[in-house]
Motif scaffolding. Structure first.
Motif, short mmCIF file in Angstrom:
data_model
loop_
_atom_site.label_atom_id
_atom_site.label_comp_id
_atom_site.label_asym_id
_atom_site.label_seq_id
_atom_site.Cartn_x
_atom_site.Cartn_y
_atom_site.Cartn_z
N VAL A 19 0.83 -1.20 0.00
CA VAL A 19 0.00 0.00 0.00
C VAL A 19 0.87 1.25 0.00
CG1 VAL A 19 -1.90 -1.14 1.18
CG2 VAL A 19 -0.17 0.04 2.54
N ALA A 20 0.38 2.28 -0.69
CA ALA A 20 1.01 3.61 -0.67
C ALA A 20 0.04 4.56 0.00
CB ALA A 20 1.33 4.06 -2.09
N LYS A 38 7.97 -1.91 -2.59
CA LYS A 38 8.97 -0.90 -2.87
C LYS A 38 9.22 -0.02 -1.65
CE LYS A 38 8.24 -0.69 -7.87
NZ LYS A 38 7.91 0.17 -9.05
N LYS A 39 10.23 0.86 -1.75
CA LYS A 39 10.68 1.63 -0.59
C LYS A 39 9.58 2.49 0.03
CE LYS A 39 15.57 1.86 -1.87
NZ LYS A 39 16.73 2.76 -2.19
N LYS A 40 8.76 3.14 -0.80
CA LYS A 40 7.74 4.04 -0.29
C LYS A 40 6.43 3.33 0.04
CE LYS A 40 9.53 8.17 -2.59
NZ LYS A 40 9.22 9.32 -3.50
N GLU A 41 6.45 2.03 -0.07
CA GLU A 41 5.25 1.25 0.22
C GLU A 41 5.40 0.50 1.52
OE1 GLU A 41 3.99 0.16 -4.40
OE2 GLU A 41 5.18 -1.25 -3.20
N SER A 42 4.29 0.09 2.07
CA SER A 42 4.31 -0.77 3.25
C SER A 42 3.41 -1.97 2.99
CB SER A 42 3.81 0.00 4.49
OG SER A 42 2.49 0.49 4.27
N VAL A 43 3.69 -3.03 3.71
CA VAL A 43 2.88 -4.24 3.54
C VAL A 43 1.52 -4.02 4.17
CG1 VAL A 43 2.69 -6.69 4.10
CG2 VAL A 43 4.93 -5.71 3.55
#
Length: 280
Positions: A19-20, A38-43
């Protein structure tokens, strides 16, 4: 069961839901990835999609969520009575989300009412029963709960042909048949080829596919005219259907057969009238 995909259209058990979020912490995009985020996303988990309409552009795996401000779209009947909030039901169309008995509950809807167009009779679900008569409590032969929605945040209820209730398939084993009989619902039909108007004869010998494992097949009541104009979304002539019961015998050293509990859920649709529509 005829539903083999997950609720939101993906079925890869190894996929990661990423999620972003914007600066206020509001989820703006959900991406299903085959590995790490990716870096700016979280699970994230599927709860970020709970009750939200989504649009997916194939073949990409990204689902962009609409702006959350304003009134969430809802499904209403012909008199404007709310059935539930609008949400996606993957490739099966739209569904309503409403709270029933204190639990978030999702069920599919169409213009005409509850259900998929292919559900004409509850015997199509192939419910299992203890004993040889296809009566009594309804069970499933497989744990279907995880195939419908990964988690326990809400209930996914499949429609009954009565247009008012539905079925919740659970992962709870209520009984095991290690010796004796269990029976299973089955449904056979034949339709005339247009422009023929005479409904053909149908019997329980017409089950397609044939029962596996092979069992004793008997009719449950007489054949009946089931859908004179359409069948499974295809224009047809007159159709005849028949409910059948398939009895299987279990004797050692046969493996025990697990019967998973199926709950009947009243969806509270007794006082609503079609046609149904989406309203913002």
């Amino acid at each position: 069961m005829f539903i083999g995909a997950t609720l939101f259209g993906w079925s890869d058990a190894n996929a990661v839901l990423c999620v972003a979020k914007n600066k206020k912490g509001v989820v703006t995009k959900v991406t299903i990835r085959g590995a790490a985020c990716k870096k700016k996303e979280s699970v994230g988990d599927a709860s970020v999609l709970l009750g939200l309409p989504t649009t997916t552009t194939l073949p990409t795996t990204t689902t962009t969520l609409p702006t959350l401000s304003g009134t969430r779209p809802r499904i209403v009947d012909s008199a404007g009575n709310e059935v539930g909030s609008l949400m996606s039901f993957g490739s099966f169309g739209v569904a309503a989300l409403r709270t029933i008995d204190g639990q978030p509950t999702v069920f599919p809807m169409s213009t005409d009412g509850l259900g998929f167009s292919s559900i004409l009779d509850d015997f199509q679900y192939q419910f299992a029963h203890q004993g040889a008569q296809c009566v009594g409590g309804r069970f499933s032969l497989t744990d279907s709960s995880t195939a419908l929605f990964a988690g326990d945040l809400m209930r996914v209820v499949l429609p009954s042909a009565d247009g008012k209730s539905g079925y919740l398939f659970t992962s709870e084993v209520d009984a095991e048949v290690s010796t004796g009989s269990y029976s299973q619902d089955a449904f056979a039909y034949k339709c005339a080829t247009p422009p023929d108007t005479a409904a053909p004869t149908v019997t329980c010998d017409d089950l397609d596919p044939a029962p596996d494992p092979v069992g004793v097949v008997v009719p449950v009541g007489s054949a009946f005219q089931c859908h004179p104009t359409t069948m499974f979304g295809v224009e047809t002539g007159a159709c005849t259907c028949i409910r059948c019961c398939v009895t299987h015998d279990v004797q050692p050293p046969d493996p025990a057969v697990s019967l998973y509990r199926v709950e009947t859920v009243d969806l509270g649709l007794g006082n609503v009238t079609p046609p149904f529509k989406i309203e913002r």
